[in-house]
Design an enzyme around this catalytic site. Structure first.
Site, PDB file in Angstrom:
ATOM      1  N   ASN A  12      20.591  50.222 126.920  1.00 47.55           N
ATOM      2  CA  ASN A  12      20.986  51.394 127.708  1.00 47.55           C
ATOM      3  C   ASN A  12      21.355  52.481 126.709  1.00 47.55           C
ATOM      4  O   ASN A  12      22.431  52.449 126.121  1.00 47.55           O
ATOM      5  CB  ASN A  12      22.193  51.040 128.596  1.00 47.55           C
ATOM      6  CG  ASN A  12      22.790  52.265 129.260  1.00 47.55           C
ATOM      7  OD1 ASN A  12      22.131  53.320 129.339  1.00 47.55           O
ATOM      8  ND2 ASN A  12      24.022  52.146 129.741  1.00 47.55           N
ATOM      9  N   TRP A  13      20.427  53.414 126.532  1.00 48.63           N
ATOM     10  CA  TRP A  13      20.645  54.450 125.512  1.00 48.63           C
ATOM     11  C   TRP A  13      21.729  55.434 125.928  1.00 48.63           C
ATOM     12  O   TRP A  13      22.201  56.209 125.114  1.00 48.63           O
ATOM     13  CB  TRP A  13      19.350  55.220 125.253  1.00 48.63           C
ATOM     14  CG  TRP A  13      18.276  54.444 124.546  1.00 48.63           C
ATOM     15  CD1 TRP A  13      18.347  53.135 124.117  1.00 48.63           C
ATOM     16  CD2 TRP A  13      16.975  54.914 124.175  1.00 48.63           C
ATOM     17  NE1 TRP A  13      17.183  52.774 123.510  1.00 48.63           N
ATOM     18  CE2 TRP A  13      16.314  53.848 123.527  1.00 48.63           C
ATOM     19  CE3 TRP A  13      16.307  56.128 124.324  1.00 48.63           C
ATOM     20  CZ2 TRP A  13      15.008  53.980 123.034  1.00 48.63           C
ATOM     21  CZ3 TRP A  13      15.010  56.254 123.837  1.00 48.63           C
ATOM     22  CH2 TRP A  13      14.370  55.190 123.199  1.00 48.63           C
ATOM     23  N   LYS A  14      22.096  55.437 127.197  1.00 48.47           N
ATOM     24  CA  LYS A  14      23.013  56.463 127.722  1.00 48.47           C
ATOM     25  C   LYS A  14      22.453  57.841 127.360  1.00 48.47           C
ATOM     26  O   LYS A  14      21.243  57.992 127.249  1.00 48.47           O
ATOM     27  CB  LYS A  14      24.433  56.270 127.197  1.00 48.47           C
ATOM     28  CG  LYS A  14      24.906  54.817 127.310  1.00 48.47           C
ATOM     29  CD  LYS A  14      26.376  54.670 127.165  1.00 48.47           C
ATOM     30  CE  LYS A  14      26.724  53.192 127.034  1.00 48.47           C
ATOM     31  NZ  LYS A  14      28.130  52.941 127.318  1.00 48.47           N
ATOM     32  N   HIS A  98      26.043  51.602 137.140  1.00 49.06           N
ATOM     33  CA  HIS A  98      26.755  51.487 135.857  1.00 49.06           C
ATOM     34  C   HIS A  98      28.175  52.030 136.036  1.00 49.06           C
ATOM     35  O   HIS A  98      28.390  52.993 136.763  1.00 49.06           O
ATOM     36  CB  HIS A  98      26.011  52.277 134.779  1.00 49.06           C
ATOM     37  CG  HIS A  98      26.523  52.012 133.397  1.00 49.06           C
ATOM     38  ND1 HIS A  98      27.674  52.593 132.911  1.00 49.06           N
ATOM     39  CD2 HIS A  98      26.058  51.196 132.415  1.00 49.06           C
ATOM     40  CE1 HIS A  98      27.882  52.143 131.686  1.00 49.06           C
ATOM     41  NE2 HIS A  98      26.926  51.303 131.355  1.00 49.06           N
ATOM     42  N   GLU A 100      29.959  53.851 134.282  1.00 45.91           N
ATOM     43  CA  GLU A 100      30.116  55.284 133.980  1.00 45.91           C
ATOM     44  C   GLU A 100      29.688  56.134 135.166  1.00 45.91           C
ATOM     45  O   GLU A 100      30.276  57.180 135.442  1.00 45.91           O
ATOM     46  CB  GLU A 100      29.325  55.640 132.703  1.00 45.91           C
ATOM     47  CG  GLU A 100      30.014  55.071 131.461  1.00 45.91           C
ATOM     48  CD  GLU A 100      29.102  54.808 130.282  1.00 45.91           C
ATOM     49  OE1 GLU A 100      27.971  55.327 130.236  1.00 45.91           O
ATOM     50  OE2 GLU A 100      29.531  54.045 129.382  1.00 45.91           O
ATOM     51  N   GLU A 170      29.587  43.691 133.569  1.00 52.19           N
ATOM     52  CA  GLU A 170      30.055  44.567 132.504  1.00 52.19           C
ATOM     53  C   GLU A 170      31.527  44.905 132.736  1.00 52.19           C
ATOM     54  O   GLU A 170      31.840  45.856 133.461  1.00 52.19           O
ATOM     55  CB  GLU A 170      29.240  45.863 132.490  1.00 52.19           C
ATOM     56  CG  GLU A 170      27.772  45.660 132.215  1.00 52.19           C
ATOM     57  CD  GLU A 170      27.158  46.871 131.527  1.00 52.19           C
ATOM     58  OE1 GLU A 170      26.516  46.686 130.500  1.00 52.19           O
ATOM     59  OE2 GLU A 170      27.350  48.002 132.016  1.00 52.19           O
ATOM     60  N   GLY A 176      31.733  50.027 125.284  1.00 52.78           N
ATOM     61  CA  GLY A 176      31.892  51.073 124.283  1.00 52.78           C
ATOM     62  C   GLY A 176      33.234  51.038 123.568  1.00 52.78           C
ATOM     63  O   GLY A 176      33.609  51.997 122.903  1.00 52.78           O
ATOM     64  N   SER A 215      30.040  45.857 124.574  1.00 50.01           N
ATOM     65  CA  SER A 215      30.187  45.689 123.121  1.00 50.01           C
ATOM     66  C   SER A 215      29.459  44.461 122.570  1.00 50.01           C
ATOM     67  O   SER A 215      29.965  43.791 121.671  1.00 50.01           O
ATOM     68  CB  SER A 215      31.670  45.673 122.731  1.00 50.01           C
ATOM     69  OG  SER A 215      32.278  46.906 123.083  1.00 50.01           O
ATOM     70  N   GLY A 236      24.593  48.770 125.124  1.00 52.74           N
ATOM     71  CA  GLY A 236      24.759  50.215 124.974  1.00 52.74           C
ATOM     72  C   GLY A 236      24.624  50.631 123.519  1.00 52.74           C
ATOM     73  O   GLY A 236      23.521  50.724 122.985  1.00 52.74           O
ATOM     74  N   GLY A 237      25.753  50.844 122.876  1.00 49.85           N
ATOM     75  CA  GLY A 237      25.773  51.360 121.500  1.00 49.85           C
ATOM     76  C   GLY A 237      24.817  50.673 120.540  1.00 49.85           C
ATOM     77  O   GLY A 237      24.093  51.346 119.794  1.00 49.85           O
TER      78      GLY A 237
HETATM   79  C1  PEP Z   1      26.596  49.699 128.567  1.00 47.16           C
HETATM   80  O1  PEP Z   1      26.553  50.914 128.464  1.00 47.16           O
HETATM   81  O2  PEP Z   1      26.066  49.151 129.541  1.00 47.16           O
HETATM   82  C2  PEP Z   1      27.276  48.928 127.516  1.00 47.16           C
HETATM   83  C3  PEP Z   1      27.433  47.637 127.665  1.00 47.16           C
HETATM   84  O3  PEP Z   1      27.713  49.635 126.408  1.00 47.16           O
HETATM   85  P1  PEP Z   1      28.234  49.016 125.003  1.00 47.16           P
HETATM   86  O4  PEP Z   1      27.249  47.947 124.603  1.00 47.16           O
HETATM   87  O5  PEP Z   1      28.216  50.200 124.066  1.00 47.16           O
HETATM   88  O6  PEP Z   1      29.596  48.467 125.234  1.00 47.16           O
END
Ligand code: PEP
Length: 254
Positions: A12-14, A98, A100, A170, A176, A215, A236-237
């Site tokens: 997930n590039w966001k 998600h 966010e 999640e 994040g 994470s 994500g990251g």
């Molecule tokens: C996400 O955005 O779905 C996520 C899990 O982010 P991260 O891996 O950065 O915690």
């Protein structure tokens, strides 16, 4: 009996990326995952880069998707993107609900259910995200929160709709933040989700992919993916760093 579920790692590039960086990242991922045949891999790019993503991935085993979709088919919804439009760009997946989107854009479980159904109606596979905040975990209502988010979909779309979907647990406090759920903490919630689905239909539950997100990194992916009810990750990251993402894909392929 253990159900055989192949693993999926989805990035997930966001709101990150650009034409130049995407080209480098996608080329590296294509090369770095070429020998990995057991697991499935995908990236969820920002809307403007779906065309670029399609061009770079169409002849590879890596699939792609979007991070959000409108609950409506078409019409006067300025700024929105429909599921059919995502299909036009070859998307297989779309993230729905998600945290966010729930927290920053006011998406409630009802809206998420409409988006989930709109995605499926167009032939996309929704990746439905559920998870509790830190306050909710500390108040010991994690299961209640996750159950409410899951039940909203089951009530609206029906249990069989889960066959053509992927779930992602999640925990909001792990997204994040660098704070990963322990494999045991994640496994407990994954098992809870699978049991809840099994109460409606054991076969659907046995085949359902439940990803963990929060994470995930190269250094913790393997122990998370070793849990019996964790079927891969939503990343994500670490999905923006080719070497990290490839290492996570490798962990899922083991
Ligand atoms: C996400 O955005 O779905 C996520 C899990 O982010 P991260 O891996 O950065 O915690």
């Amino acid at each position: 009996m253990m159900a055989m579920r192949s693993k999926l790692v989805a990035g997930n590039w966001k709101m990150h990326g650009g034409m130049v960086q995407n080209q480098a990242l996608l080329s590296a991922i294509v090369m770095g995952t070429a020998a990995l045949r057991k697991a499935d891999f995908a990236v969820c790019a920002p809307y403007p880069y779906l065309s670029q993503t399609q061009t770079l991935l169409r002849d590879t085993p890596i699939r792609w998707g979007a991070q959000n979709v409108s609950q409506y088919d078409k019409g006067a919804y300025t700024g929105e993107v429909s599921a059919a439009m995502l299909v036009d760009f070859g998307c297989r997946y779309v993230i729905a609900g998600h945290s966010e989107r729930r927290a920053l854009y006011g998406e409630d479980s009802h809206t998420v259910a409409l988006k989930f159904k709109a995605a499926q109606a167009a032939g996309l596979i929704p990746i439905l995200c559920v998870g509790e905040t830190l306050d909710q975990r500390e108040a010991a209502i994690t299961e209640q929160v996750v159950a409410e988010q899951l039940d909203a979909i089951i009530e609206s779309a029906g249990i069989n709709a889960l066959v053509q979907s992927v779930l992602a647990y999640e925990p909001v406090w792990a997204i994040g933040t660098g704070k990963t759920a322990t494999p045991g903490q994640a496994q407990d919630v994954h098992a809870f989700i699978r049991d809840r689905v099994a109460a409606h239909n054991p076969e659907v539950a046995a085949g359902l992919k439940i990803l963990y997100g929060g994470s995930v990194k190269a250094s913790n992916a393997e122990e998370l993916f070793a849990m019996p009810d964790i079927d891969g990750g939503l990343i994500g990251g670490a999905s923006l760093v080719a070497d990290e993402f490839i290492a996570i894909c490798r962990a899922a392929n083991n």
